[in-house]
Write a protein that holds these residues in place. Structure first.
Motif, PDB file in Angstrom:
ATOM      1  N   ILE A 124      14.575   4.244   1.370  1.00  0.00           N
ATOM      2  CA  ILE A 124      15.355   3.650   0.554  1.00  0.00           C
ATOM      3  C   ILE A 124      15.574   4.287  -0.720  1.00  0.00           C
ATOM      4  N   SER A 125      17.067   4.566  -0.618  1.00  0.00           N
ATOM      5  CA  SER A 125      17.367   5.640  -1.949  1.00  0.00           C
ATOM      6  C   SER A 125      17.596   4.726  -3.208  1.00  0.00           C
ATOM      7  N   PRO A 126      17.243   5.088  -4.227  1.00  0.00           N
ATOM      8  CA  PRO A 126      17.623   4.274  -5.475  1.00  0.00           C
ATOM      9  C   PRO A 126      19.230   4.544  -5.982  1.00  0.00           C
ATOM     10  N   SER A 127      19.723   5.423  -5.341  1.00  0.00           N
ATOM     11  CA  SER A 127      21.094   5.668  -5.682  1.00  0.00           C
ATOM     12  C   SER A 127      22.117   4.545  -4.827  1.00  0.00           C
ATOM     13  N   TRP A 128      21.685   3.766  -4.101  1.00  0.00           N
ATOM     14  CA  TRP A 128      22.163   2.515  -3.558  1.00  0.00           C
ATOM     15  C   TRP A 128      22.255   1.511  -4.360  1.00  0.00           C
ATOM     16  N   THR A 141      11.892   4.151  -2.431  1.00  0.00           N
ATOM     17  CA  THR A 141      10.699   3.266  -1.635  1.00  0.00           C
ATOM     18  C   THR A 141      10.744   3.619  -0.317  1.00  0.00           C
ATOM     19  N   TRP A 142      10.039   2.825   0.530  1.00  0.00           N
ATOM     20  CA  TRP A 142      10.175   2.691   1.962  1.00  0.00           C
ATOM     21  C   TRP A 142      10.093   1.498   2.383  1.00  0.00           C
ATOM     22  N   ASN A 143      10.985   0.948   3.335  1.00  0.00           N
ATOM     23  CA  ASN A 143      10.906  -0.287   3.934  1.00  0.00           C
ATOM     24  C   ASN A 143      10.372  -0.052   5.267  1.00  0.00           C
ATOM     25  N   TYR A 144       9.696  -1.066   5.608  1.00  0.00           N
ATOM     26  CA  TYR A 144       8.939  -1.145   7.161  1.00  0.00           C
ATOM     27  C   TYR A 144       8.337  -2.320   7.460  1.00  0.00           C
ATOM     28  N   VAL A 145       7.889  -2.630   8.743  1.00  0.00           N
ATOM     29  CA  VAL A 145       7.078  -3.582   9.305  1.00  0.00           C
ATOM     30  C   VAL A 145       5.846  -2.976   9.806  1.00  0.00           C
ATOM     31  N   SER A 146       4.848  -3.651   9.716  1.00  0.00           N
ATOM     32  CA  SER A 146       3.565  -3.291  10.342  1.00  0.00           C
ATOM     33  C   SER A 146       2.698  -4.434  10.569  1.00  0.00           C
ATOM     34  N   ILE A 147       2.212  -4.342  11.905  1.00  0.00           N
ATOM     35  CA  ILE A 147       1.276  -5.331  12.209  1.00  0.00           C
ATOM     36  C   ILE A 147      -0.105  -4.768  12.171  1.00  0.00           C
ATOM     37  N   HIS A 148      -1.242  -5.320  11.819  1.00  0.00           N
ATOM     38  CA  HIS A 148      -2.482  -4.892  12.042  1.00  0.00           C
ATOM     39  C   HIS A 148      -3.442  -6.154  12.793  1.00  0.00           C
ATOM     40  N   ILE A 149      -3.973  -5.830  14.022  1.00  0.00           N
ATOM     41  CA  ILE A 149      -4.790  -6.590  14.718  1.00  0.00           C
ATOM     42  C   ILE A 149      -6.097  -6.086  14.669  1.00  0.00           C
ATOM     43  N   TYR A 150      -7.201  -6.939  14.445  1.00  0.00           N
ATOM     44  CA  TYR A 150      -8.628  -6.890  14.636  1.00  0.00           C
ATOM     45  C   TYR A 150      -8.949  -7.394  15.710  1.00  0.00           C
ATOM     46  N   GLY A 151     -10.222  -7.022  16.342  1.00  0.00           N
ATOM     47  CA  GLY A 151     -10.679  -7.465  17.561  1.00  0.00           C
ATOM     48  C   GLY A 151     -11.844  -7.013  17.968  1.00  0.00           C
ATOM     49  N   GLU A 155      -2.997  -9.480  10.599  1.00  0.00           N
ATOM     50  CA  GLU A 155      -2.332  -9.318   9.124  1.00  0.00           C
ATOM     51  C   GLU A 155      -1.093  -8.603   9.432  1.00  0.00           C
ATOM     52  N   ALA A 156      -0.079  -9.139   8.924  1.00  0.00           N
ATOM     53  CA  ALA A 156       1.448  -8.698   9.215  1.00  0.00           C
ATOM     54  C   ALA A 156       2.274  -8.334   8.064  1.00  0.00           C
ATOM     55  N   LYS A 157       3.002  -7.352   7.910  1.00  0.00           N
ATOM     56  CA  LYS A 157       3.775  -6.828   6.476  1.00  0.00           C
ATOM     57  C   LYS A 157       5.155  -6.818   7.021  1.00  0.00           C
ATOM     58  N   ALA A 158       6.142  -7.417   6.357  1.00  0.00           N
ATOM     59  CA  ALA A 158       7.379  -6.855   6.628  1.00  0.00           C
ATOM     60  C   ALA A 158       7.880  -6.549   5.239  1.00  0.00           C
ATOM     61  N   LYS A 159       8.006  -5.275   4.723  1.00  0.00           N
ATOM     62  CA  LYS A 159       8.357  -4.861   3.429  1.00  0.00           C
ATOM     63  C   LYS A 159       9.926  -4.741   3.356  1.00  0.00           C
ATOM     64  N   LEU A 160      10.701  -5.477   3.106  1.00  0.00           N
ATOM     65  CA  LEU A 160      12.347  -5.397   3.321  1.00  0.00           C
ATOM     66  C   LEU A 160      13.086  -5.668   2.248  1.00  0.00           C
ATOM     67  N   SER A 161      12.391  -5.101   0.742  1.00  0.00           N
ATOM     68  CA  SER A 161      13.064  -5.349  -0.341  1.00  0.00           C
ATOM     69  C   SER A 161      13.175  -6.801  -0.869  1.00  0.00           C
ATOM     70  N   ASN A 205      16.208   3.623  13.412  1.00  0.00           N
ATOM     71  CA  ASN A 205      15.242   2.780  12.581  1.00  0.00           C
ATOM     72  C   ASN A 205      16.028   2.370  11.043  1.00  0.00           C
ATOM     73  N   ASP A 206      17.124   2.925  10.787  1.00  0.00           N
ATOM     74  CA  ASP A 206      17.804   2.370   9.380  1.00  0.00           C
ATOM     75  C   ASP A 206      18.632   0.953   9.904  1.00  0.00           C
ATOM     76  N   LEU A 207      19.109   1.166  11.260  1.00  0.00           N
ATOM     77  CA  LEU A 207      19.868   0.092  11.698  1.00  0.00           C
ATOM     78  C   LEU A 207      18.948  -1.119  12.079  1.00  0.00           C
ATOM     79  N   GLU A 208      17.857  -0.832  12.372  1.00  0.00           N
ATOM     80  CA  GLU A 208      16.859  -1.913  12.799  1.00  0.00           C
ATOM     81  C   GLU A 208      16.444  -2.624  11.527  1.00  0.00           C
ATOM     82  N   VAL A 209      15.982  -1.736  10.368  1.00  0.00           N
ATOM     83  CA  VAL A 209      15.681  -2.368   9.225  1.00  0.00           C
ATOM     84  C   VAL A 209      16.825  -3.138   8.521  1.00  0.00           C
ATOM     85  N   ALA A 210      18.067  -2.657   8.663  1.00  0.00           N
ATOM     86  CA  ALA A 210      19.074  -3.436   7.984  1.00  0.00           C
ATOM     87  C   ALA A 210      19.360  -4.857   8.859  1.00  0.00           C
TER      88      ALA A 210
END
Length: 201
Positions: free
Chosen positions: A81-85, A94-104, A161-167, A189-194
């Motif tokens: 994610i560019s600050p120029s926007w 910064t970086w936008n992303y989705v990540s899922i952590h599963i423990y077991g 644990e689940a995280k969606a860092k999407l601004s 990836n850009d299109l999916e994050v959007a």
């Protein structure tokens, strides 16, 4: 995983939806006293609350994976994610992303029917609906030979644990500017994050 409150996903169904969509995971455990990781597809069984998968038999990770806490990481779409926007100049990238952590806990599967059924489910998940390939129609002796080269397992889920860092921590107007720039990209990836950001607005 570090998860600021803005980015935490608590909806279990949404977590399962991400796991099923981005099912190629990384499984981490301690092997011979060191961190060890294997990249492999995992199939979720919501009724049993487990993940099914298999290691190549030559991959020694399976030999000492039982009786320890194991982490499976599912990485969703991610992008820069560019600050120029932004509407301001005093900002940082910064970086936008989705990540899922599963423990077991992992149990090695010995039952040949359970092994075949889990492999068949995995094949059916990834083959197109009109695909002529059917694991059940493959010669049984050939399947038996291939099965000897893998070690099947199921991972009982103990924590998610689940995280969606999407601004989400930015003003709506800025989020809209980010989306406008991302949808102009040809990067998937850009299109999916959007798309995910639009759903959160």
């Amino acid at each position: 995983m570090y998860i600021p409150i803005h980015f935490k996903i608590e909806d279990e169904e949404k977590i399962f939806e991400f796991i099923e969509k981005y099912s190629f995971a990384t499984v981490y455990s301690t092997h011979k006293g060191e961190p060890y990781a294997t990249h492999l597809p995992l199939v979720l069984n919501k009724d049993e609350n487990v993940l099914y998968g298999h290691f190549a038999r030559a991959n020694g990770q399976w030999k000492d994976i039982e009786n320890q806490s194991v982490l499976a990481v599912f990485q969703g779409p991610h992008c820069y994610i560019s600050p120029s926007w932004y509407e301001i100049t005093d900002a940082v990238p910064t970086w936008n992303y989705v990540s899922i952590h599963i423990y077991g806990m992992i149990n090695i599967i010995e039952d040949e029917k359970v092994i075949f059924d889990s492999l068949d489910e995995m094949v059916n998940k990834y083959e197109k609906p009109d695909s002529p390939y059917d694991l059940k129609k493959v010669d049984s002796k050939y399947n038996e030979g291939l099965s000897k080269g893998i070690v099947a397992f199921k991972m009982a889920i103990t924590k998610m644990e689940a995280k969606a860092k999407l601004s989400q921590n930015h003003p709506v107007e800025r989020q809209e500017l980010i989306i406008e720039n991302l949808i102009e990209s040809s990067n998937q990836n850009d299109l999916e994050v959007a798309s995910l950001m639009k759903k959160n607005l």
